[in-house]
Design an enzyme around this catalytic site. Structure first.
Site, PDB file in Angstrom:
ATOM      1  N   ASP A  69       8.840   2.233  -5.273  1.00  0.00           N
ATOM      2  CA  ASP A  69       7.917   2.557  -3.977  1.00  0.00           C
ATOM      3  C   ASP A  69       7.034   3.846  -4.416  1.00  0.00           C
ATOM      4  O   ASP A  69       7.422   4.919  -4.496  1.00  0.00           O
ATOM      5  CB  ASP A  69       8.783   2.956  -2.812  1.00  0.00           C
ATOM      6  CG  ASP A  69       7.883   3.564  -1.694  1.00  0.00           C
ATOM      7  OD1 ASP A  69       6.515   3.425  -1.706  1.00  0.00           O
ATOM      8  OD2 ASP A  69       8.407   3.692  -0.496  1.00  0.00           O
ATOM      9  N   TRP A  74      11.814   8.672   2.731  1.00  0.00           N
ATOM     10  CA  TRP A  74      11.236   7.243   2.596  1.00  0.00           C
ATOM     11  C   TRP A  74      12.280   6.516   1.843  1.00  0.00           C
ATOM     12  O   TRP A  74      12.457   4.924   2.337  1.00  0.00           O
ATOM     13  CB  TRP A  74       9.937   7.134   2.038  1.00  0.00           C
ATOM     14  CG  TRP A  74       8.973   7.397   3.152  1.00  0.00           C
ATOM     15  CD1 TRP A  74       8.334   8.838   3.017  1.00  0.00           C
ATOM     16  CD2 TRP A  74       8.793   6.955   4.234  1.00  0.00           C
ATOM     17  NE1 TRP A  74       7.597   8.968   4.101  1.00  0.00           N
ATOM     18  CE2 TRP A  74       7.676   7.927   4.765  1.00  0.00           C
ATOM     19  CE3 TRP A  74       8.903   5.929   4.626  1.00  0.00           C
ATOM     20  CZ2 TRP A  74       6.985   7.449   6.093  1.00  0.00           C
ATOM     21  CZ3 TRP A  74       8.426   5.458   6.004  1.00  0.00           C
ATOM     22  CH2 TRP A  74       7.369   6.214   6.607  1.00  0.00           C
ATOM     23  N   LYS A 133      -2.952   6.495   0.837  1.00  0.00           N
ATOM     24  CA  LYS A 133      -3.016   8.044   0.330  1.00  0.00           C
ATOM     25  C   LYS A 133      -4.110   8.001  -0.819  1.00  0.00           C
ATOM     26  O   LYS A 133      -5.165   8.624  -0.517  1.00  0.00           O
ATOM     27  CB  LYS A 133      -1.473   8.171  -0.075  1.00  0.00           C
ATOM     28  CG  LYS A 133      -0.688   8.215   1.044  1.00  0.00           C
ATOM     29  CD  LYS A 133       0.420   7.700   0.921  1.00  0.00           C
ATOM     30  CE  LYS A 133       1.728   7.491   1.885  1.00  0.00           C
ATOM     31  NZ  LYS A 133       1.546   8.309   3.267  1.00  0.00           N
TER      32      LYS A 133
HETATM   33  N1  PMP Z   1       7.239   4.779   1.537  1.00  0.00           N
HETATM   34  C1  PMP Z   1       6.406   5.925   1.332  1.00  0.00           C
HETATM   35  C2  PMP Z   1       6.541   7.036   0.069  1.00  0.00           C
HETATM   36  C3  PMP Z   1       5.583   6.565   2.427  1.00  0.00           C
HETATM   37  O1  PMP Z   1       5.301   7.730   2.083  1.00  0.00           O
HETATM   38  C4  PMP Z   1       5.346   5.609   3.468  1.00  0.00           C
HETATM   39  C5  PMP Z   1       4.491   6.205   4.644  1.00  0.00           C
HETATM   40  N2  PMP Z   1       3.957   7.501   4.612  1.00  0.00           N
HETATM   41  C6  PMP Z   1       6.248   4.448   3.650  1.00  0.00           C
HETATM   42  C7  PMP Z   1       6.959   4.048   2.686  1.00  0.00           C
HETATM   43  C8  PMP Z   1       5.768   3.727   4.650  1.00  0.00           C
HETATM   44  O2  PMP Z   1       4.619   3.287   4.774  1.00  0.00           O
HETATM   45  P1  PMP Z   1       3.712   2.407   6.073  1.00  0.00           P
HETATM   46  O3  PMP Z   1       3.487   3.654   6.953  1.00  0.00           O
HETATM   47  O4  PMP Z   1       2.387   2.119   5.292  1.00  0.00           O
HETATM   48  O5  PMP Z   1       4.621   1.340   6.428  1.00  0.00           O
END
Ligand code: PMP
Length: 371
Positions: free
Chosen positions: A178, A104, A202
């Site tokens: 994040d 991520w 989550k």
């Molecule tokens: N950052 C993290 C740590 C994530 O786990 C995720 C999605 N699993 C995202 C960003 C991206 O998020 P989204 O799918 O809501 O765009």
């Protein structure tokens, strides 16, 4: 439907919700508080919805002990939208520093590169994102607008045990976190943070809502090309109502905040109770992995996530059978992310300890059958 007919859902997100919240939604779906309409059908400008939204904000502030000099923004766009919104709001110097610890943060880097020069302070890629170098070894650039980190890597199961203290290193830039997959799982030291962001799906509620917590002095720095719906200053000025917000997701997240505040564990309450429970759940699963000769974790012990636990079977070919039998026993959504394969158990706040105990029991029984 009673709780016992529901399987234990280990999905990485959207993920398990507190049953009490689902039951309340079911109860209020057609007629919220006897008013004859659903929250979905309310104008976002109505007194009722404005109250729901303000209450959700207050409860989140209380749950996470967010100081008054931070604004809480309810946005859309998910973590991916925030990956663009962050540089669009904060990258005036043209350079940003990033810590790359897994899938991520690597994703965040790709997005930030559209708007700024990205300097990597450390990347775990060469070691397959199994560990994180100590902060003393990170190479900061000169003149970066901020440092971006991901406090919990949902795919690789790597977490920062504590947030970096940049001021202690003499580095005077805001920290962007994040925390999509570990928000509300443990306390955050807000003294260290400039901006924290998270998709809700989550620990906070349904998909569709993105929470941004931003220190007030960081507002008003957006690049001219920043879309209005991502402009933190504009959103703060309009109390997250610059345009139609994700009303239903805000309402449900508000119920999750209340549920979180009401959690108890012995003497502990709210986030402290949740954190203690999360610690026990993660310890149980990791010790089950460690004590076996059949499963293994690739992640360095010092940086193991308490939210997302990827692990593997030494006999790789048995993985589909493991997943299939787990599912038959009511332990679902355990398949690893496509980038890694194997198994991944996500242990978000709404996963009860009994679910992790059942998983641990199943793992031991499977090992006895197939070792
Ligand atoms: N950052 C993290 C740590 C994530 O786990 C995720 C999605 N699993 C995202 C960003 C991206 O998020 P989204 O799918 O809501 O765009």
């Amino acid at each position: 439907m009673s709780s016992c007919s529901r399987p234990f859902n280990f999905s990485a997100g959207p993920s398990v919700m507190p049953l009490a919240v689902l039951e309340q939604i079911e109860n209020d779906l057609l007629s919220w508080q006897g008013q004859g309409l659903s929250v979905m059908e309310m104008s976002h400008r109505s007194d009722e919805f404005m109250h729901i939204c303000q209450q959700a904000e207050n409860d989140l502030r209380c749950l996470l002990a967010i100081p008054e000099h931070f604004k809480i923004l309810f946005m859309q766009g998910g973590g991916t939208g925030a990956n663009a919104a962050i540089p669009l709001n904060l990258s005036q110097t043209g350079t940003v520093d990033m810590l790359i610890t897994g899938h991520w943060s690597a994703h965040s880097k790709q997005e930030a590169e559209k708007y700024a020069r990205v300097h990597t302070v450390f990347s775990g890629q060469a070691n397959h994102y199994r560990d994180i170098a100590p902060i003393e070894q990170w190479q900061f650039s000169k003149g970066a607008a901020y440092l971006h980190v991901c406090s919990n890597e949902t795919v690789h199961g790597v977490a920062l045990t504590q947030l970096p203290d940049l001021t202690a290193l003499g580095i005077n830039i805001p920290l962007v976190v994040d925390c999509s997959s570990d928000i509300a799982s443990r306390a955050i030291d807000w003294n260290l943070v400039g901006v924290a962001f998270a998709g809700a799906q989550k620990n906070l509620g349904p998909a569709g809502l993105t929470v941004i917590v931003v220190r007030e002095d960081l507002l008003g720095r957006a690049l001219p090309i920043c879309p209005s719906i991502f402009n933190f200053e504009l959103l703060a000025k309009h109390h997250s109502m610059y345009n139609t917000p994700p009303t239903w997701s805000i309402y449900v997240a508000g119920l999750v905040f209340k549920w979180s505040l009401a959690q108890r564990d012995g003497e502990l309450s709210g986030l402290a109770a949740i954190e203690a429970r999360n610690q026990r759940k993660a310890s149980l699963l990791y010790s089950t992995i460690e004590q076996s000769n059949f499963y293994y974790s690739q992640v360095d012990k010092n940086v193991r996530s308490k939210m997302n636990v990827p692990f593997f079977l030494k006999k790789t070919a048995l993985t589909p059978t493991f997943l299939q039998q787990a599912s038959q026993q009511g332990l679902i959504q355990l398949a690893g992310h496509k980038a890694l394969g194997g198994v991944r158990a996500s242990l978000y706040n709404a996963m009860p300890e009994s679910g992790v105990q059942q998983l641990a029991d199943f793992m031991q029984q499977f090992e006895r059958s197939y070792a």
